[in-house]
Design a protein around this motif. Structure first.
Motif, PDB file in Angstrom:
ATOM      1  N   THR A 181       0.903  -1.180  -0.083  1.00 39.45           N
ATOM      2  CA  THR A 181       0.096  -0.046  -0.125  1.00 39.45           C
ATOM      3  C   THR A 181       0.805   1.085  -0.008  1.00 39.45           C
ATOM      4  OG1 THR A 181      -1.708  -1.187   1.192  1.00 39.45           O
ATOM      5  CG2 THR A 181      -1.958   1.169   1.405  1.00 39.45           C
ATOM      6  N   LEU A 207       2.262   1.999  -3.570  1.00 34.85           N
ATOM      7  CA  LEU A 207       1.114   2.424  -4.373  1.00 34.85           C
ATOM      8  C   LEU A 207       0.897   3.873  -4.128  1.00 34.85           C
ATOM      9  CD1 LEU A 207      -1.277  -0.767  -4.632  1.00 34.85           C
ATOM     10  CD2 LEU A 207       0.076   0.131  -6.454  1.00 34.85           C
ATOM     11  N   ARG A 247      -3.501  -6.868  -5.853  1.00 35.15           N
ATOM     12  CA  ARG A 247      -3.710  -6.205  -7.031  1.00 35.15           C
ATOM     13  C   ARG A 247      -3.355  -6.970  -8.331  1.00 35.15           C
ATOM     14  NH1 ARG A 247      -5.293  -2.819  -4.048  1.00 35.15           N
ATOM     15  NH2 ARG A 247      -4.862  -0.603  -3.896  1.00 35.15           N
ATOM     16  N   THR A 285      -0.450  -4.210 -12.153  1.00 34.28           N
ATOM     17  CA  THR A 285      -0.402  -3.094 -11.467  1.00 34.28           C
ATOM     18  C   THR A 285       1.005  -2.446 -11.504  1.00 34.28           C
ATOM     19  OG1 THR A 285      -2.337  -4.053 -10.557  1.00 34.28           O
ATOM     20  CG2 THR A 285      -1.316  -1.926  -9.376  1.00 34.28           C
ATOM     21  N   TRP A 286       1.809  -3.179 -10.936  1.00 41.81           N
ATOM     22  CA  TRP A 286       3.085  -2.750 -10.515  1.00 41.81           C
ATOM     23  C   TRP A 286       3.898  -2.087 -11.381  1.00 41.81           C
ATOM     24  CZ3 TRP A 286       2.283  -2.709  -5.634  1.00 41.81           C
ATOM     25  CH2 TRP A 286       1.381  -3.591  -5.041  1.00 41.81           C
TER      26      TRP A 286
END
Ligand SMILES: Cc1cc2nc3c(=O)[nH]c(=O)nc-3n(C[C@H](O)[C@H](O)[C@H](O)COP(=O)(O)OP(=O)(O)OC[C@H]3O[C@@H](n4cnc5c(N)ncnc54)[C@H](O)[C@@H]3O)c2cc1C
Length: 411
Positions: A15, A18, A62, A66-67
């Motif tokens: 988290t 992100l 995720r 996403t990464w």
């Protein structure tokens, strides 16, 4: 620019990475974790995943892309072994070095070992995804499972093992199960819940030995009693992973010590999640919290501090547990010595308990009352002095009351 490095791919670390990006950090972000898996949710591990009713893939935090989309370099299966806070560099287990401008330690914890049971075949612990398959394979119909520790994870493993038809014994050192989370009056409801689901629960048990015998593992206690099982699950709490911080000379004490912005004693180094020991802005003192939602909120808040937002963290802790289809939620800091009032019916497993200390609302426990706990979590910070009789009155709509209040927590 070296960028930001986050150590730990749990919910706090993931988290944070992100949030760094969504908060405008435009330098390189590296997220490093020793586990082989991409970030995933741990709570289902003791529930649906262990039961075999949820595939592990569904716990993913995720989508895999996403990464890359967020330009976060995700490095799994790599352990950080050293941090040099003066040179702002860290060392990985393969000998590589990595420079950083900002560092977040979100290293979580590992299960507290029971030396008497160390290394024995058939003894299991549960903290990460890699612990699940071997344990699940042993939860066959009719197999004898003995759980040491009736905390959140032990109690959930016991319930899951019962749902797979195992004969379950649970041993607890304290007089009641879930004693770190619940005061005795409510914890007793959980003792009854386990017993009525045919768990052979024994409290005040001081386990002194675990040995392999011809018919299974023999667990003995200080009073000379013994139990025999095919599988033993040791669930006696967790130990925060502070070694990296300690080696780097960062102040620790039941976790890594941070201020209300999650900064450690070393400049540019932050810590969040289960490993962080932070000031309790609402009640005073310090706390280290081991709940999913807190780890997520702390990761986000630490990232915002890292990009220069200076808002002291004041979220009220909240956690849940599911056992035998009964939903438990706890908000705030309930304790056995608080003044207690109850809304609803304890025996029917449908109630909310409110906890008041020195005239202020400090905690709430709800059984099958998710909506009320959501409202009370807010009221603990926004209306701590609310009239206890009004709060306990079943005619009071707590949701309406909560939405009518504004935060006074930090004024
Ligand atoms: C089985 C289980 C069930 C749970 N159920 C609930 C629940 O129902 N409700 C609830 O509120 N909470 C629950 N929790 C607690 C919740 O999952 C944790 O509070 C949360 O996962 C903590 O997140 P974290 O990121 O701080 O730490 P972690 O999830 O422990 O992540 C830390 C990561 O850092 C890695 N790491 C450590 N040191 C290094 C290093 N030197 N180099 C690289 N990587 C490193 C670790 O391997 C780990 O992957 C449960 C926990 C477990 C284990």
């Amino acid at each position: 620019m070296s960028g930001a490095v986050v150590v730990g791919t749990g919910v706090a670390g993931a988290t944070a990475a992100l949030t760094l990006r969504s908060s405008g950090f435009d330098g390189p972000i590296t997220l490093i974790g020793e586990e082989p898996d991409e970030p995933y949710r741990k709570p289902p591990l003791s529930k649906d995943v262990l039961r075999g009713t949820m595939p592990f893939e569904r716990t993913r935090l995720r989508a895999p892309q996403t990464w890359q989309q967020q330009e976060i370099e995700l490095r799994t299966g790599e352990q950080v072994v050293d941090v040099d806070t003066l040179g702002r560099t860290l060392a990985l287990d393969d000998g590589a070095r990595l420079d950083y401008d900002l560092l977040l330690l979100a290293t979580g914890g590992r299960p507290r070992p029971l030396p008497a049971a160390d290394g024995l075949d058939g003894v299991h612990m549960l903290r990460s995804a890699s612990d699940v398959p071997a344990l699940r394979d042993r939860l066959d119909d009719g197999s004898r499972v003995l759980v040491i520790g009736a905390g959140l994870i032990g109690a959930e493993v016991a319930a899951t093992a019962r749902s797979r038809g195992c004969a379950v014994t649970m041993l607890e050192a304290e007089p009641t199960p879930l004693s770190r989370l619940l005061p005795p009056r409510i914890a007793r409801v959980y003792a009854e819940l386990h017993r009525s689901n045919d768990v052979d629960l024994h409290t005040r048990v001081d386990v002194t030995g675990v040995e392999r015998a011809s018919d299974g593992l023999v667990i003995s206690d200080a009073d000379g009693r013994s139990w025999t099982a095919d599988t033993v699950v040791v669930a006696i709490g967790m130990v925060p992973s502070t070694e990296l911080a300690e080696r780097a000379g960062i102040a620790v004490g039941n976790g890594i010590l941070v201020d209300e912005y999650f900064e450690t004693s070393a400049s540019g180094v932050y810590a969040a999640g289960d490993v962080a020991n932070q000031p309790n802005v609402l009640l005073g003192g310090r706390q280290r919290i081991e709940h999913w939602q807190s780890a997520q909120e702390q990761g986000a808040a630490a990232a915002r501090s890292m990009v220069g937002e200076r808002t002291p963290f004041s979220q009220v802790p909240w956690c849940w547990s599911d056992q035998y289809g009964v939903n438990l939620q706890v908000a705030g800091w309930p304790s056995a010595t608080d003044e207690l009032s109850i809304r609803g019916d304890v025996d029917a497993l449908n109630f909310t308990a409110l906890f008041r200390r020195d005239g202020r609302l400090v905690g709430a426990v709800g059984v099958n009352r998710a909506k009320e706990i959501r409202a009370l979590r807010k009221l603990i910070s926004t209306a701590p002095g609310a009239d206890p009789d009004v709060l306990a009155d079943p005619a009071t709509d707590l949701g309406t009351l909560a939405s009518a209040t504004v935060s006074t927590a930090l004024t």
